[in-house]
Design a protein around this motif. Structure first.
Motif, PDB file in Angstrom:
ATOM      1  N   GLY A  10     -18.137  -0.961 -24.923  1.00  0.00           N
ATOM      2  CA  GLY A  10     -18.834  -0.424 -26.096  1.00  0.00           C
ATOM      3  C   GLY A  10     -17.905   0.026 -27.210  1.00  0.00           C
ATOM      4  O   GLY A  10     -18.286   0.031 -28.376  1.00  0.00           O
ATOM      5  N   ARG A  11     -16.700   0.449 -26.872  1.00  0.00           N
ATOM      6  CA  ARG A  11     -15.723   0.865 -27.886  1.00  0.00           C
ATOM      7  C   ARG A  11     -14.327   0.655 -27.317  1.00  0.00           C
ATOM      8  O   ARG A  11     -14.174   0.453 -26.108  1.00  0.00           O
ATOM      9  N   PRO A  12     -13.319   0.718 -28.196  1.00  0.00           N
ATOM     10  CA  PRO A  12     -11.955   0.452 -27.701  1.00  0.00           C
ATOM     11  C   PRO A  12     -11.553   1.389 -26.572  1.00  0.00           C
ATOM     12  O   PRO A  12     -11.954   2.558 -26.549  1.00  0.00           O
ATOM     13  N   LEU A  13     -10.768   0.867 -25.651  1.00  0.00           N
ATOM     14  CA  LEU A  13     -10.218   1.683 -24.557  1.00  0.00           C
ATOM     15  C   LEU A  13      -8.881   2.232 -25.030  1.00  0.00           C
ATOM     16  O   LEU A  13      -8.021   1.468 -25.472  1.00  0.00           O
ATOM     17  N   ARG A  14      -8.707   3.536 -24.942  1.00  0.00           N
ATOM     18  CA  ARG A  14      -7.444   4.137 -25.385  1.00  0.00           C
ATOM     19  C   ARG A  14      -7.071   5.234 -24.410  1.00  0.00           C
ATOM     20  O   ARG A  14      -7.907   6.049 -24.060  1.00  0.00           O
ATOM     21  N   GLY A  15      -5.829   5.218 -23.968  1.00  0.00           N
ATOM     22  CA  GLY A  15      -5.398   6.294 -23.084  1.00  0.00           C
ATOM     23  C   GLY A  15      -4.304   5.847 -22.143  1.00  0.00           C
ATOM     24  O   GLY A  15      -3.734   4.758 -22.277  1.00  0.00           O
ATOM     25  N   THR A  16      -4.016   6.742 -21.197  1.00  0.00           N
ATOM     26  CA  THR A  16      -2.937   6.511 -20.248  1.00  0.00           C
ATOM     27  C   THR A  16      -3.537   6.490 -18.850  1.00  0.00           C
ATOM     28  O   THR A  16      -4.369   7.337 -18.531  1.00  0.00           O
ATOM     29  N   VAL A  17      -3.130   5.537 -18.040  1.00  0.00           N
ATOM     30  CA  VAL A  17      -3.586   5.514 -16.647  1.00  0.00           C
ATOM     31  C   VAL A  17      -2.368   5.550 -15.739  1.00  0.00           C
ATOM     32  O   VAL A  17      -1.497   4.687 -15.812  1.00  0.00           O
ATOM     33  N   GLN A  18      -2.323   6.573 -14.896  1.00  0.00           N
ATOM     34  CA  GLN A  18      -1.253   6.658 -13.897  1.00  0.00           C
ATOM     35  C   GLN A  18      -1.762   5.981 -12.635  1.00  0.00           C
ATOM     36  O   GLN A  18      -2.529   6.574 -11.874  1.00  0.00           O
ATOM     37  N   VAL A  19      -1.385   4.727 -12.443  1.00  0.00           N
ATOM     38  CA  VAL A  19      -1.895   3.999 -11.279  1.00  0.00           C
ATOM     39  C   VAL A  19      -1.099   4.407 -10.041  1.00  0.00           C
ATOM     40  O   VAL A  19       0.022   4.907 -10.144  1.00  0.00           O
ATOM     41  N   PRO A  20      -1.655   4.202  -8.841  1.00  0.00           N
ATOM     42  CA  PRO A  20      -0.968   4.629  -7.616  1.00  0.00           C
ATOM     43  C   PRO A  20       0.303   3.827  -7.332  1.00  0.00           C
ATOM     44  O   PRO A  20       0.560   2.797  -7.952  1.00  0.00           O
ATOM     45  N   GLY A  21       1.046   4.316  -6.359  1.00  0.00           N
ATOM     46  CA  GLY A  21       2.297   3.674  -5.959  1.00  0.00           C
ATOM     47  C   GLY A  21       2.078   2.254  -5.463  1.00  0.00           C
ATOM     48  O   GLY A  21       0.983   1.891  -5.025  1.00  0.00           O
ATOM     49  N   ASP A  22       3.129   1.467  -5.553  1.00  0.00           N
ATOM     50  CA  ASP A  22       3.045   0.036  -5.219  1.00  0.00           C
ATOM     51  C   ASP A  22       2.791  -0.174  -3.728  1.00  0.00           C
ATOM     52  O   ASP A  22       3.527   0.328  -2.868  1.00  0.00           O
ATOM     53  N   LYS A  23       1.776  -0.971  -3.446  1.00  0.00           N
ATOM     54  CA  LYS A  23       1.366  -1.196  -2.060  1.00  0.00           C
ATOM     55  C   LYS A  23       2.437  -1.954  -1.276  1.00  0.00           C
ATOM     56  O   LYS A  23       2.764  -1.590  -0.144  1.00  0.00           O
ATOM     57  N   SER A  24       2.991  -2.996  -1.856  1.00  0.00           N
ATOM     58  CA  SER A  24       4.003  -3.790  -1.138  1.00  0.00           C
ATOM     59  C   SER A  24       5.227  -2.942  -0.809  1.00  0.00           C
ATOM     60  O   SER A  24       5.760  -2.992   0.309  1.00  0.00           O
ATOM     61  N   ILE A  25       5.680  -2.168  -1.799  1.00  0.00           N
ATOM     62  CA  ILE A  25       6.872  -1.344  -1.584  1.00  0.00           C
ATOM     63  C   ILE A  25       6.570  -0.241  -0.564  1.00  0.00           C
ATOM     64  O   ILE A  25       7.398   0.087   0.287  1.00  0.00           O
ATOM     65  N   ALA A  26       5.360   0.314  -0.639  1.00  0.00           N
ATOM     66  CA  ALA A  26       4.998   1.407   0.264  1.00  0.00           C
ATOM     67  C   ALA A  26       5.023   0.959   1.732  1.00  0.00           C
ATOM     68  O   ALA A  26       5.543   1.670   2.599  1.00  0.00           O
ATOM     69  N   HIS A  27       4.476  -0.229   2.027  1.00  0.00           N
ATOM     70  CA  HIS A  27       4.532  -0.730   3.411  1.00  0.00           C
ATOM     71  C   HIS A  27       5.984  -0.778   3.886  1.00  0.00           C
ATOM     72  O   HIS A  27       6.316  -0.353   5.000  1.00  0.00           O
ATOM     73  N   ARG A  28       6.837  -1.311   3.015  1.00  0.00           N
ATOM     74  CA  ARG A  28       8.241  -1.496   3.408  1.00  0.00           C
ATOM     75  C   ARG A  28       8.954  -0.163   3.558  1.00  0.00           C
ATOM     76  O   ARG A  28       9.782   0.021   4.463  1.00  0.00           O
ATOM     77  N   ALA A  29       8.658   0.789   2.671  1.00  0.00           N
ATOM     78  CA  ALA A  29       9.312   2.097   2.744  1.00  0.00           C
ATOM     79  C   ALA A  29       8.918   2.814   4.035  1.00  0.00           C
ATOM     80  O   ALA A  29       9.751   3.443   4.696  1.00  0.00           O
ATOM     81  N   LEU A  30       7.628   2.697   4.402  1.00  0.00           N
ATOM     82  CA  LEU A  30       7.190   3.348   5.638  1.00  0.00           C
ATOM     83  C   LEU A  30       7.860   2.700   6.846  1.00  0.00           C
ATOM     84  O   LEU A  30       8.335   3.388   7.755  1.00  0.00           O
ATOM     85  N   ILE A  31       7.900   1.375   6.855  1.00  0.00           N
ATOM     86  CA  ILE A  31       8.457   0.669   8.019  1.00  0.00           C
ATOM     87  C   ILE A  31       9.968   0.887   8.112  1.00  0.00           C
ATOM     88  O   ILE A  31      10.499   1.242   9.175  1.00  0.00           O
ATOM     89  N   LEU A  32      10.664   0.710   6.995  1.00  0.00           N
ATOM     90  CA  LEU A  32      12.126   0.884   7.049  1.00  0.00           C
ATOM     91  C   LEU A  32      12.489   2.355   7.263  1.00  0.00           C
ATOM     92  O   LEU A  32      13.491   2.663   7.905  1.00  0.00           O
ATOM     93  N   GLY A  33      11.662   3.259   6.747  1.00  0.00           N
ATOM     94  CA  GLY A  33      11.877   4.684   7.004  1.00  0.00           C
ATOM     95  C   GLY A  33      11.765   4.984   8.492  1.00  0.00           C
ATOM     96  O   GLY A  33      12.500   5.808   9.036  1.00  0.00           O
ATOM     97  N   HIS A  34      10.862   4.294   9.146  1.00  0.00           N
ATOM     98  CA  HIS A  34      10.676   4.453  10.595  1.00  0.00           C
ATOM     99  C   HIS A  34      11.914   3.962  11.349  1.00  0.00           C
ATOM    100  O   HIS A  34      12.289   4.529  12.386  1.00  0.00           O
ATOM    101  N   LEU A  35      12.539   2.909  10.827  1.00  0.00           N
ATOM    102  CA  LEU A  35      13.690   2.317  11.510  1.00  0.00           C
ATOM    103  C   LEU A  35      15.013   3.003  11.148  1.00  0.00           C
ATOM    104  O   LEU A  35      15.996   2.899  11.891  1.00  0.00           O
ATOM    105  N   ALA A  36      15.046   3.692   9.996  1.00  0.00           N
ATOM    106  CA  ALA A  36      16.315   4.248   9.501  1.00  0.00           C
ATOM    107  C   ALA A  36      16.697   5.517  10.249  1.00  0.00           C
ATOM    108  O   ALA A  36      15.830   6.295  10.652  1.00  0.00           O
ATOM    109  N   GLU A  37      17.996   5.702  10.400  1.00  0.00           N
ATOM    110  CA  GLU A  37      18.504   6.948  11.002  1.00  0.00           C
ATOM    111  C   GLU A  37      18.151   8.105  10.078  1.00  0.00           C
ATOM    112  O   GLU A  37      18.463   8.068   8.889  1.00  0.00           O
ATOM    113  N   GLY A  38      17.496   9.129  10.606  1.00  0.00           N
ATOM    114  CA  GLY A  38      17.142  10.291   9.785  1.00  0.00           C
ATOM    115  C   GLY A  38      15.839  10.111   9.031  1.00  0.00           C
ATOM    116  O   GLY A  38      15.419  10.998   8.293  1.00  0.00           O
ATOM    117  N   GLY A  39      15.207   8.954   9.155  1.00  0.00           N
ATOM    118  CA  GLY A  39      13.917   8.718   8.503  1.00  0.00           C
ATOM    119  C   GLY A  39      14.032   8.684   6.987  1.00  0.00           C
ATOM    120  O   GLY A  39      15.129   8.706   6.429  1.00  0.00           O
TER     121      GLY A  39
END
Ligand code: S3P
Length: 408
Positions: A10-39
């Motif tokens: 109905g009218r122009p969209l204007r503003g800022t959207v803070q989208v969530p963290g990246d899904k692909s990176i998040a899977h990897r961070a959780l998995i590698l964090g699990h494998l890393a010494e000290g988490g």
């Protein structure tokens, strides 16, 4: 489930959207964090169902022999790699849509490394993995453009007794390589299409902030490009070149796409992105460009219906193997809204500009279709209704809330 109504912007969209963290990176961070010494202390994790599945599987690893992956392909395929190099046996199970997706592409290299992997007769889940340590080092050339297959081999290669080399002639997303290099400098060496991994300890004990997901940001970028007079800012987005194809094509079509405040976070490039409306022209996307925008094809088809000329997107065979048959689903949904879309073998052609009109849209329970066609509905004349819109929860539970906030 009631269809979700979506009214035109109905009218122009204007503003800022803070989208969530990246899904692909998040899977990897959780998995590698699990494998890393000290988490790893991972912040800005997205709260979609797929990431919850990875978290739950990691918590159950070593305690439970059945690991429920929900409908998360990345969870199942990456964990196959982890389990291959872990002594013991586990069964990865999936929901209805994941249980239809191909797993032999991951099983094959893991078998060659010496793990035992058993699939259903159709080559799908449930996946039984009997791991072994050490695994045999492997030289493997990807036959399909899949970062999930590449990542599974690299995760298994951490438990091999020598150097593994994966050849990725497609240039699929490289988040696993980047995060591994951040956790163990020198562990990964890249030489053109070759990724070499020599096992080394991963040094955790640090914090890692997941940058915003370009695939989630893309929906608002598309909405801004479609609704006349709009301008939307998307802060802190991962601008890894293996993920940025949609924004590049959008700019090539004439939209205003600006990257600012370029910075780096744990090996990933990050920037603020602003997208502004402008008249659009058609694009041609050859197969070689698809890996960098593979999850954005439905959205690009939506944008193309507003662009002058015929947009042709090629090499889309993999889209048939996602959460739904996204190739057929995209063409059907676009036509339901009055768009002109045609599947031509593995290509999709969209003619524009075609004014879209509000209609009932079938999402096939696929989060990317639900969000792409929400953007389409904003630019349509009259109200639309999306079936099973709650499927957006897979990657972006707050999507409709953020969309409502942008509309004001
Ligand atoms: C992903 C890779 C892509 C993508 C999926 C996430 C990943 O799948 O479609 O949404 O995180 O590695 P494929 O690797 O099967 O192409």
């Amino acid at each position: 489930m009631n269809p979700r109504p979506i009214k035109p912007a109905g009218r122009p969209l204007r503003g800022t959207v803070q989208v969530p963290g990246d899904k692909s990176i998040a899977h990897r961070a959780l998995i590698l964090g699990h494998l890393a010494e000290g988490g790893l202390r991972v912040t800005n994790l997205p709260d979609g169902a797929d990431i919850l599945a990875t978290k739950a599987c990691l918590a159950a690893l070593g305690r439970q022999s059945t690991l429920p992956c929900g409908d998360s392909g990345t969870t199942m395929r990456l964990l196959m790699g982890v389990l291959a190099g872990t002594e013991g046996e586990a069964v990865l199970v999936g929901g209805d849509s994941l249980s239809r997706r191909p797993m032999a592409r991951v099983a094959e290299p893991l078998l060659a490394m010496g793990a035992q992997v058993t699939l259903s007769p159709a080559g799908t889940a449930p996946v039984l993995v009997r791991g072994r340590r050490p695994l045999k080092p492997l030289r493997w050339r990807l036959s399909v453009p899949s970062a999930q297959v590449k990542s599974a081999v690299l995760l298994a290669a951490l438990s091999a007794d020598g150097e593994t080399v994966v050849e990725d002639p497609f240039g699929t997303r490289d988040h696993t390589e980047r995060l591994l290099s951040w956790l163990a400098p020198g562990i990964v060496e890249r030489d053109g299409a070759l990724v070499r991994l020599r096992p080394a300890p991963l040094k955790g004990g640090r914090s890692f902030a997941v940058p915003a997901d370009p695939s989630s940001a893309a929906f608002f970028a598309a909405a801004a490009a479609l609704v006349e007079g709009s301008e939307v800012s998307l802060p802190g987005v991962c601008v890894n070149p293996t993920r940025l194809g949609f924004f590049e094509v959008l700019r090539g079509m004439g939209a205003r796409v600006e990257l600012s405040a370029l910075r780096e976070s744990a090996g990933e490039p990050v920037a603020d992105i602003t997208v502004g409306w402008a008249p659009l022209r058609a694009a041609r996307v050859p197969a070689g460009k698809v890996p960098a925008l593979v999850d954005e094809i439905p959205l690009l088809a939506v944008v193309a219906s507003s662009a002058r000329g015929t947009t042709r997107l090629e090499g889309l065979a993999e889209l048939r193997l996602k959460e739904s048959d996204r190739l057929a689903g995209t063409a059907a949904a676009l036509r339901a809204l009055g768009g002109e879309a045609r599947v031509d073998g593995d290509a999709l052609e969209v003619r524009g500009p075609t004014p879209l009109r509000g209609a009932s849209v079938e999402t096939l329970g696929d989060h990317r279709l639900a969000m792409a066609f929400s953007a389409a509905a904003l630019a349509a004349q009259g109200e639309s209704a999306l079936s099973d819109a709650a499927c957006a929860d897979k990657s972006y539970p707050a999507f409709f809330r953020d969309l409502a906030a942008l509309r004001g």
